[in-house]
Write a protein that holds these residues in place. Structure first.
Motif, PDB file in Angstrom:
ATOM      1  N   VAL A   6       6.918  -5.890 -29.854  1.00  0.00           N
ATOM      2  CA  VAL A   6       6.020  -6.876 -30.384  1.00  0.00           C
ATOM      3  C   VAL A   6       5.137  -6.365 -31.437  1.00  0.00           C
ATOM      4  N   ILE A  48      12.045 -13.652 -34.054  1.00  0.00           N
ATOM      5  CA  ILE A  48      12.721 -12.676 -33.272  1.00  0.00           C
ATOM      6  C   ILE A  48      13.775 -12.300 -34.352  1.00  0.00           C
ATOM      7  N   ALA A  55       8.585 -19.421 -28.049  1.00  0.00           N
ATOM      8  CA  ALA A  55       8.334 -18.408 -27.033  1.00  0.00           C
ATOM      9  C   ALA A  55       8.685 -18.810 -25.656  1.00  0.00           C
ATOM     10  N   ILE A  68      10.122  -8.720 -32.214  1.00  0.00           N
ATOM     11  CA  ILE A  68       9.387  -9.947 -32.306  1.00  0.00           C
ATOM     12  C   ILE A  68       7.985  -9.919 -33.138  1.00  0.00           C
TER      13      ILE A  68
END
Ligand code: FES
Ligand code: FES
Length: 343
Positions: A6, A48, A55, A68
């Motif tokens: 992330v 993504i 999400a 992400i």
């Protein structure tokens, strides 16, 4: 458990959950807004592996090896460009939808620096904006494309606050970058989570409410119904005619009417407790439109009221009859105005 990235950092959630919950509740990336939790509004859009994704849809276990990006992961240059473009275009009002819009803008412009209007519309097709509308958001996308291509943000000098000039709203950066705090963005140690159990019917009478099983569930702190509200249980802007919580014997007026409130230590417990509340309804004929409500044999929408007419107001000023009598032309018509009119 799945490991993924992330905003460039490796993460590995301890339990399987919706990506939205992981990003917000564990990583505190609160630019990712929860507008509906069910894939309808686009407020939670992230990128993504280069493609936009809501999400609230994927489970974290399905994201092994994926990358992400949220608004928090934009580069400094991207932050400046999107803040300028959205501010300049006047594309931000409440700002709740904007981080999701920015993610759609980025995903589009990363691949295509000269999108057509149709391509912009397509890129934003899954994202709702309740207050700005889409014209200015499209302007913002076009402007961002132009700036990214040129590699330079125009220098507009200091904002000119005199009448007739446009200025970007002062909170534009926090709304574009998702750093502004909405009530749902506050996390406090030991806080409880709350949610309402809402009516399953658009018009029905509540015959009974049994909260005993929900109250017994470990982790539940309180289950509240109308019986727990001291004093008047009605609110309303024009008239106090809406129940705060629908009491036993009361009518629900739409699918969203709240019947009970639950507070518990976490979201899962809240949702479990809501399922344990037993409400018996007598489902009644629905009234869908003003015309249906105005029909002579219409069921009463508020059964405490004499009729479905909310209010009747007659306004006349001066001697209307005489003025009409002495007029060269008289036009009769049916005019409608909103309830609140200032003419
Ligand atoms: S919160 Fe995910 S689409 Fe609405
Ligand atoms: S700016 Fe308010 S929902 Fe889009």
């Amino acid at each position: 458990m799945a490991a993924f990235k992330v905003n460039g950092k490796n993460v590995c959630p301890e339990k399987n959950q919706k990506l939205l919950r992981f990003l917000r509740d564990e990583l505190r990336l609160t630019s990712v807004k929860d507008g509906c939790s069910e894939g309808a509004c686009g407020a939670c859009t992230v990128i993504i592996d280069g493609k936009t994704c809501k999400a609230c849809v994927p489970d974290t276990d399905s994201l092994s090896g994926r990358e992400i990006i949220t608004v928090e992961g934009l580069t400094e240059w991207e932050r400046q460009v999107y803040t300028y473009a959205y501010g300049k275009a006047g594309a931000v009002q409440c700002g709740f939808c904007i981080p999701g819009m920015v993610m759609c803008t980025k995903a589009l412009l990363d691949e295509n620096m000269e999108p057509t209007d149709d391509e912009i519309r397509y890129a934003l097709r899954n994202n709702y904006c309740r207050c700005t509308g889409y014209v200015k958001i499209m302007d913002a996308v076009r402007l961002a494309a132009k700036i990214l291509k040129k590699g330079e943000i125009p220098d507009d000098g200091d904002p000119n606050w005199t009448i007739g000039n446009r200025v970007a709203r002062i909170d534009v950066a926090e709304k574009v970058l998702g750093t502004g705090k909405y009530p749902d963005d506050f996390y406090l140690d030991g806080m409880l989570y709350g949610s309402a159990l809402r009516s399953r019917y658009a018009r029905a009478r509540v015959l009974s409410i049994d909260t005993s099983k929900a109250k017994e569930l470990p982790g539940v702190e309180a289950v509240v119904t109308a019986a727990d509200i001291p004093g008047e249980n009605k609110i309303g802007h024009l008239k106090h005619d809406q129940y705060t919580l629908i009491p036993v014997g009361g009518l629900v007026h739409y699918l969203g009417d709240a019947v009970a409130l639950v507070a518990a230590k976490d979201r899962e417990t809240v949702e479990k407790a809501k399922k344990l509340i037993k409400v018996d309804y007598e489902v009644l004929p629905h009234v869908h439109t003003i015309e249906e409500a105005a029909a002579l044999d219409a069921p009463k929408v508020f059964d405490e009221e004499e009729s479905n007419v909310c209010a009747h107001k007659h306004i006349s000023r001066g001697n209307a009859e005489e003025a009409i009598r002495n007029s060269k032309y008289v036009i009769s018509h049916h005019f409608e105005t909103p309830w609140t009119e200032h003419a």
